[in-house]
Design an enzyme around this catalytic site. Structure first.
Site, PDB file in Angstrom:
ATOM      1  N   ARG A  37     126.074 -26.206 -39.115  1.00  0.00           N
ATOM      2  CA  ARG A  37     125.810 -27.174 -40.181  1.00  0.00           C
ATOM      3  C   ARG A  37     127.077 -27.330 -41.010  1.00  0.00           C
ATOM      4  O   ARG A  37     127.659 -26.330 -41.429  1.00  0.00           O
ATOM      5  CB  ARG A  37     124.668 -26.671 -41.062  1.00  0.00           C
ATOM      6  N   TYR A  86     126.300 -30.047 -52.905  1.00  0.00           N
ATOM      7  CA  TYR A  86     125.349 -29.083 -52.350  1.00  0.00           C
ATOM      8  C   TYR A  86     125.996 -28.313 -51.177  1.00  0.00           C
ATOM      9  O   TYR A  86     126.693 -28.895 -50.356  1.00  0.00           O
ATOM     10  CB  TYR A  86     124.085 -29.808 -51.839  1.00  0.00           C
ATOM     11  N   ASP A 130     123.140 -31.575 -44.100  1.00  0.00           N
ATOM     12  CA  ASP A 130     121.998 -31.560 -45.021  1.00  0.00           C
ATOM     13  C   ASP A 130     122.313 -32.447 -46.229  1.00  0.00           C
ATOM     14  O   ASP A 130     123.275 -32.186 -46.964  1.00  0.00           O
ATOM     15  CB  ASP A 130     121.763 -30.108 -45.471  1.00  0.00           C
ATOM     16  N   HIS A 146     120.086 -32.866 -48.619  1.00  0.00           N
ATOM     17  CA  HIS A 146     119.375 -32.157 -49.688  1.00  0.00           C
ATOM     18  C   HIS A 146     118.640 -33.070 -50.667  1.00  0.00           C
ATOM     19  O   HIS A 146     118.816 -32.951 -51.889  1.00  0.00           O
ATOM     20  CB  HIS A 146     120.351 -31.204 -50.422  1.00  0.00           C
ATOM     21  N   GLU A 198     119.520 -33.827 -42.285  1.00  0.00           N
ATOM     22  CA  GLU A 198     118.377 -33.145 -42.910  1.00  0.00           C
ATOM     23  C   GLU A 198     118.066 -33.680 -44.306  1.00  0.00           C
ATOM     24  O   GLU A 198     118.983 -33.971 -45.080  1.00  0.00           O
ATOM     25  CB  GLU A 198     118.748 -31.658 -42.979  1.00  0.00           C
ATOM     26  N   GLU A 256     111.832 -28.203 -45.314  1.00  0.00           N
ATOM     27  CA  GLU A 256     111.970 -26.813 -45.780  1.00  0.00           C
ATOM     28  C   GLU A 256     111.088 -26.544 -46.998  1.00  0.00           C
ATOM     29  O   GLU A 256     110.738 -25.399 -47.252  1.00  0.00           O
ATOM     30  CB  GLU A 256     113.432 -26.468 -46.073  1.00  0.00           C
ATOM     31  N   ARG A 278     110.858 -28.633 -40.500  1.00  0.00           N
ATOM     32  CA  ARG A 278     111.627 -27.493 -41.004  1.00  0.00           C
ATOM     33  C   ARG A 278     110.791 -26.417 -41.700  1.00  0.00           C
ATOM     34  O   ARG A 278     111.334 -25.514 -42.338  1.00  0.00           O
ATOM     35  CB  ARG A 278     112.656 -28.011 -42.029  1.00  0.00           C
ATOM     36  N   GLU A 288     117.413 -22.004 -38.091  1.00  0.00           N
ATOM     37  CA  GLU A 288     118.529 -21.790 -39.019  1.00  0.00           C
ATOM     38  C   GLU A 288     118.806 -20.297 -39.175  1.00  0.00           C
ATOM     39  O   GLU A 288     117.882 -19.491 -39.275  1.00  0.00           O
ATOM     40  CB  GLU A 288     118.184 -22.395 -40.389  1.00  0.00           C
ATOM     41  N   TRP A 293     118.151 -31.751 -57.099  1.00  0.00           N
ATOM     42  CA  TRP A 293     119.217 -30.830 -56.680  1.00  0.00           C
ATOM     43  C   TRP A 293     119.191 -30.692 -55.176  1.00  0.00           C
ATOM     44  O   TRP A 293     118.154 -30.690 -54.566  1.00  0.00           O
ATOM     45  CB  TRP A 293     119.043 -29.447 -57.319  1.00  0.00           C
TER      46      TRP A 293
HETATM   47  C1  CS2 Z   1     118.940 -25.339 -47.630  1.00  0.00           C
HETATM   48  C2  CS2 Z   1     118.608 -24.156 -48.466  1.00  0.00           C
HETATM   49  O1  CS2 Z   1     118.997 -23.925 -45.776  1.00  0.00           O
HETATM   50  C3  CS2 Z   1     118.926 -25.083 -46.154  1.00  0.00           C
HETATM   51  O2  CS2 Z   1     118.881 -26.038 -45.425  1.00  0.00           O
HETATM   52  O3  CS2 Z   1     118.556 -26.583 -47.972  1.00  0.00           O
HETATM   53  O4  CS2 Z   1     119.813 -23.484 -48.648  1.00  0.00           O
HETATM   54  C4  CS2 Z   1     117.974 -24.445 -49.827  1.00  0.00           C
HETATM   55  O5  CS2 Z   1     118.882 -25.023 -50.693  1.00  0.00           O
HETATM   56  C5  CS2 Z   1     117.476 -23.167 -50.394  1.00  0.00           C
HETATM   57  O6  CS2 Z   1     116.608 -22.577 -49.469  1.00  0.00           O
HETATM   58  C6  CS2 Z   1     116.765 -23.354 -51.711  1.00  0.00           C
HETATM   59  O7  CS2 Z   1     116.028 -22.232 -52.022  1.00  0.00           O
HETATM   60 MG    MG Z   2     118.142 -27.748 -46.252  1.00  0.00          MG
END
Ligand code: CS2
Ligand code: MG
Length: 404
Positions: free
Chosen positions: A149, A161, A212, A214, A238, A264, A285, A341, A404
């Site tokens: 990633r 991020y 990602d 985010h 993602e 996620e 995810r 992941e 965020w």
């Molecule tokens: C993220 C995470 O792993 C990922 O793809 O988006 O790092 C995420 O920011 C954290 O799990 C938040 O707790």
């Molecule tokens: Mg993520």
């Protein structure tokens, strides 16, 4: 003879970051452990378990995993939600651990046996600029990863991020009151294709690349990003836009062939029902620790399989090694596995949670230990008391609170 639950204990520890573990013991002396960590809201799950779940577990038949799942889900009356589902996950994972230990089998055998030789994992590469990102990608390829990633600081954006502060490994939950970051979508959208072009120019097309976003784009911005990245053949893009509104992905999907991964933050099959049944995503995810344990993850995977959607479980450092171990048994045994992941934990975390899983040449193995193969060293855990730690919040350049 029934094997009853005689003890259930909640263990909160912070070996580098906070983790919530449930340890269940049965009348035959076997114990199992489950992860219920919810980043930034850990004590909510701990209290939920302690006050509302543990008293109901004592005396129950440890073998009735599905019945216990239904009892906790329907029995709460208040269905779903991240706290409830993380608590149920902790119980469910511990009970599968117990059942597999009693059967003297690694958990994947109970789940139907291997569907593949190893669990393909992706890890994170990042950089404060493109040059540093390219070094990080090469470094991870040298370590054996076949999927990486990529995240890079965006010129003119103070905190993108996925980028560490200084030279510490990336760990966003880093402050006792949320840190505030500033974000600019237009700058990011201009930069992302340049970043991906540089990475492809350096590593070619044999490495799987992921990225990602985010949750930071509107559906039409997400569509534009997906389009602008098509020529770089991502494995996935993602969380392009928040998924509370599953319909939003119809618009993204109409505009781009870049594969999409979402989920996620999902905690139940209902969070992805439309995304899956309308084939709006390619990878789901959800993780064992956040989406109701092995029992519910199997249900999500089976549903996804009907529509050609694959798994791509969340595996950051904010889920404990227990979740990682359980995810590897799940990943080995589920037919529509996509990728897992893998964000390695720090040394202290690895010591508190001794585990049988290994990484070699791009694949992980859960190991052959009976159960899910991950334990907790309680004495060591007690040396790392809970610390309140929050994820950051993000604001746009004009001060508007954002995602965020
Ligand atoms: C993220 C995470 O792993 C990922 O793809 O988006 O790092 C995420 O920011 C954290 O799990 C938040 O707790
Ligand atoms: Mg993520």
């Amino acid at each position: 003879m029934e094997t009853k639950i005689i003890d259930a204990r909640v263990i909160v520890t912070c070996p580098g970051r906070n983790f919530v573990t449930l340890k269940i013991t049965t009348t035959d002396g076997v114990y199992g452990v489950g992860d219920g960590t919810l980043n930034g809201r850990e004590l909510a799950v701990a209290a939920y378990l302690q006050e509302h779940v543990v008293p109901c577990l004592i005396g129950r038949d440890a073998d009735r995993i599905e019945d216990t799942w239904q009892y906790l889900y329907r029995g709460a009356y208040w269905r779903r939600g991240p706290v409830t589902m993380a608590a149920i996950a902790a119980v469910d994972t511990a009970l599968w651990d117990i059942k597999a230990k009693r059967a003297n089998m690694p958990l994947y055998q109970l789940l139907g046996g291997k569907c593949r030789e190893g669990v393909t994992v992706y890890t994170h590469a990042n950089g404060h600029d493109i040059a540093q990102l390219l070094d990080s990608v090469s470094h991870h390829i040298e370590l054996g990863y076949k999927a990486v990633r990529v995240q890079c600081a965006v010129p003119g954006v103070a905190d993108a991020y996925g980028i560490p502060h200084g030279d510490k490994p990336y760990e966003p939950a880093d402050a006792s009151i949320p840190r505030e970051e500033v974000w600019s979508t237009p700058k990011y959208l201009r930069f992302a294709p340049k970043m991906m072009e540089a990475v492809r120019a350096k590593v070619g097309f044999d490495v799987a690349l992921l990225h990602d976003a985010h949750h930071r784009l509107t559906p039409i911005e997400a569509a534009a990003l997906g389009k602008s990245l098509e020529e770089f053949r991502l494995f996935w893009l993602e969380d392009v836009t928040p998924a509370e509104n599953q319909e939003a992905f119809q618009l993204v999907r109409q505009h781009t062939t870049t594969p999409l991964a979402v989920g996620e933050v999902f905690n139940s099959i209902f969070d992805c029902q439309q995304l899956i049944s309308e084939r709006l995503i390619d990878y789901v995810r959800a993780s064992v620790a956040h989406a109701g344990g092995i029992t519910h993850m199997r249900r999500i995977a089976s549903f996804a399989e009907l529509y050609g959607v694959k798994t791509g479980c969340h595996g950051p450092t904010d889920v404990s090694p227990i979740c990682m171990g359980a995810a590897l048994h799940f990943g080995l045994s589920v037919p529509n596995f996509g990728i897992q992941e893998h964000m390695p934990h720090c040394a202290e975390t690895d010591e508190v949670f001794p585990h049988a899983y290994t990484f070699n040449d791009g694949y992980m193995q859960p190991g052959e230990q009976p159960g899910h193969g991950v334990d907790i060293d309680e004495k060591l855990a007690a040396r790392f008391p809970y610390k309140r730690m929050y994820l950051p919040v993000a604001r746009l350049e004009d001060g508007t609170l954002f995602n965020w």
